[in-house]
Structure formats: structure tokens, C-alpha cells
Write an enzyme that holds these catalytic residues in place. Sequence first.
Site, PDB file in Angstrom:
ATOM      1  N   THR A 145      67.918 -20.171   5.299  1.00  0.00           N
ATOM      2  CA  THR A 145      67.108 -19.812   6.469  1.00  0.00           C
ATOM      3  C   THR A 145      66.678 -18.359   6.392  1.00  0.00           C
ATOM      4  OG1 THR A 145      68.307 -21.429   7.804  1.00  0.00           O
ATOM      5  CG2 THR A 145      67.020 -19.788   8.986  1.00  0.00           C
ATOM      6  N   ASP A 146      67.573 -17.486   5.962  1.00  0.00           N
ATOM      7  CA  ASP A 146      67.211 -16.083   5.758  1.00  0.00           C
ATOM      8  C   ASP A 146      66.122 -15.947   4.698  1.00  0.00           C
ATOM      9  OD1 ASP A 146      68.856 -14.819   7.606  1.00  0.00           O
ATOM     10  OD2 ASP A 146      70.549 -14.687   6.233  1.00  0.00           O
ATOM     11  N   VAL A 147      66.285 -16.664   3.598  1.00  0.00           N
ATOM     12  CA  VAL A 147      65.325 -16.559   2.494  1.00  0.00           C
ATOM     13  C   VAL A 147      63.941 -17.042   2.926  1.00  0.00           C
ATOM     14  CG1 VAL A 147      64.729 -17.437   0.198  1.00  0.00           C
ATOM     15  CG2 VAL A 147      67.063 -16.688   0.673  1.00  0.00           C
ATOM     16  N   ASP A 151      72.340 -16.532   9.621  1.00  0.00           N
ATOM     17  CA  ASP A 151      71.787 -17.714   8.970  1.00  0.00           C
ATOM     18  C   ASP A 151      72.492 -19.008   9.379  1.00  0.00           C
ATOM     19  OD1 ASP A 151      70.219 -18.791   6.291  1.00  0.00           O
ATOM     20  OD2 ASP A 151      72.223 -19.655   6.460  1.00  0.00           O
ATOM     21  N   GLY A 161      62.372 -14.565   5.234  1.00  0.00           N
ATOM     22  CA  GLY A 161      61.882 -13.421   4.460  1.00  0.00           C
ATOM     23  C   GLY A 161      60.561 -13.724   3.781  1.00  0.00           C
TER      24      GLY A 161
END
Length: 431
Positions: A202-204, A174, A207
Amino acid sequence: MRVVERVIFKCFKVSKYVVTPKQCILNAKYSTKCDGLLSDINVLDLTRVVAGPFCTMTLGDLGANVIKVESLDGDEARKWGPPFIEGSKDSYYFMAINRNKKSICIDLKTLEGKQVVYDLARKCDVVVENFLPGKLDKLGVGYEKLSAINPKLIYCAITGFGPVGPYSKKPGYDVVISAMGGMLNATGEKNGNPVKPGVAITDVTTGLHAFGAIMTALYYRNKTGRGQKIDCDLLSTQISSMINVANIYLNCGIEGQRWGTAHANLVPYQAFKTKDGFIVIGTGSNAQFIDFCKLINREDLIADERFKDNASRVKHRDEIVQIISEIIVTKTKKEWSSIFKNATFPNGPVNNMGDVFSDDHVKEIGLVKELPHKVAGTIKMVGPPTLYSEGGNMARTAPPTLGQHTRDVLSDFLGYHNAKIEGLFENKIVL
């Protein structure tokens, strides 16, 4: 039988992984179902860390049967601590993104392990993975192999940089992607260093993009009967998330700047220091600015030519911010919140997590859930934020311990006989 009683009865009949009556009663306010809109969807979850697990947790919240396949060592995020659950090697970080899943441990390097994955793929609707491009293909469990086994399979790959391009084989975390995609450069105090957001945003967001793509592919399959491959990558998601900053650069050549909590194009729109902390105030229109001036007893500012409209306030940013700062610092967050209670402009205190979870609104909406856990006894989690009038979007089961459901999945879902299951355990193919 009352509606709530019917809901409770339905919840307890869903599976042996039950939810509590209290959870069903809370959900009954919005729905007469607790099994979820995706209760007929099976998901083969080959993800680890954050972006992938966040995606599959969102599917699980909506009732999908998510089978989390882990290596014999488990998802790396289990080790991301302290803090860890007492009496366990599992981190609370892992807990945050892995509810509503069943854990099965498989050695994918063995032929027998691959065969278990093939059998799972035959019965699943969706596969989600976040390995480096090509890694699962080398192991014999990538898209080409699994789609040949099940042509209707929806296969979603989440990677750092996508399947093509010079960076495609690079790993991506991230903070690295946030740096490369422009987020860090645009975040922080005006004259300060780049700053990482407090969570892996950024990961969220990746996802969530993956979740939306999977839902779209399910809809498409329902019309055509065809599965497909989806590629989601962190870098593309991060760059697309730069919205106005990216678009202004592309069309005007103007680089984004760091503004702290302030806004490049709206004034006032930032955090202001109070007697005991900070409060964020945002006026997005002249009407809101007028209301704000009245509530702080500075109606003279309304007629001031420097502040007559937003463009003028942006031009005279330093002056208006200085005036407001000198006023806001004279009272506490609570006092200003009371004064602004019925304001037309958005405002709110800068809260720590203790403040967040003691907030009357947060308590009233029941966002925090308590779930029974095999080791911890009970764990608390932030539940799903979205409410559906038709179908339960719920935190049903706590994040699983490593391999908690291996035997159940092999027996109940795949229908393996006991001798075969015992052989897999004895040969350390599964855990």
C-alpha cells in the site's frame, strides 16, 4: 570517441556524486544520457518511512536533485532493524528506499531552521511531505506558507486518510490501511486468517500514485506556469487498488473471498506443489489450457465437458485442481520449468530471494546495482525497473548517511557563506 566512452565521460561530469563506469556502460545499452530526464528539477523532500521516500526515490532515479530534509534524529526508518550497516545506526530497510538523495538535518521548530526551509522552497520545483494534515502548517512550513514563497511550487502531501473526513487526523501505517481498505480480508488461504502481504504494498502503490501526480503537475505547470497542491492518501489508494474485488461488490453485492494463490474467476490459476517447492500456473484462455494439457500429457482433459471452457472449469474447480495437483507433485520445479519453457501460458516457480537473484534472467538484465557507500564501502540495491530510451533512469548514489550533505546543500545549493553555515551548526539548527 565511442558512444559508451562518451556516456562514461558525461556521467563523471554530472556532479561530485558520481556513478561508476560499469553503471554507465549498462545504461548505455538503452540511453546516451546519464543525468536523467528530470535533471533540472529540484525536490524538497520532507518525507519519512516508506510511501514518501519511495516517491522521491523514483524522482531521484530519473535525475531530480532530491534534498531530503530530516530531523536531527533522522528518518524513523533508519532505526528499522536489524539488520543494520556495520559501524552505522542505519538499517538496510532505510537503504532500500532512499538512494539518489542528499540528506540535510534541520530543526524545524526553530526560526532559523524554518528560514532554511523557506530558502530551499524558493529554489525547488517540488515539495513532498507525509506528515499528519495540518502539522507542517502549525510549524509554519506547510502548503500555504511555502506556496506564498514560491507560487510555482508543486506541493504533494501524502497522508493516511487525506485532508478531510473523520479519519483525516489519524496516523496511518501500511498494514492498518491494508486492513481498513479490504486488502487483508481478501488475502490468505481460503479458510484461513487474513494475511498481510510480504511487503508494504500500500505504501509502494501510494508512492507511485504520488510520483505520477507530481509528473502530471509538472506538465501542467509547464503549460500554465502555475503550481498546485496534490493530496495522496493511503486509504484511497488501497481501495482503488482493489480493482475487480471492489467493482464486483459495488455492482453485484458479492463480497471478496480469500483464495490463497488461486483466482476467483480463472481456473487453473494458482500455485501447485512440486517435489521440491511450488510452481504457479495460469491459463487465461482455452488455447492456453489446451497447451497446458498437452504438456502434462493429459489431452483427455481437453474434451472433458467439465473443463471445456473457463466457466466450466470455475464450476468444477475442485476436480481440475485435484487432477493437476496429482500430476505436478511428481516432478521438481526445475523439471516443470524445463517442460514449460516454450509454453503459451504463464508459469513460474515460487522463488525465495536467493532464487530470485540467482535467476539467469535477473542477472542478464542487470537489475542489481552496486553503489559506493560512505560507511559500508559498497551496498547492493535493486535498481529502477523502467528503461527510458531518452534519459538515464539510474541508481547513481547510495542512500545518504544522516546529514551527509548538510554543508554542501547550504553552501553549493543555497549559497550561504561560511560564517552563516558555521553559526547554524554551532546553534544546533542543522546537523
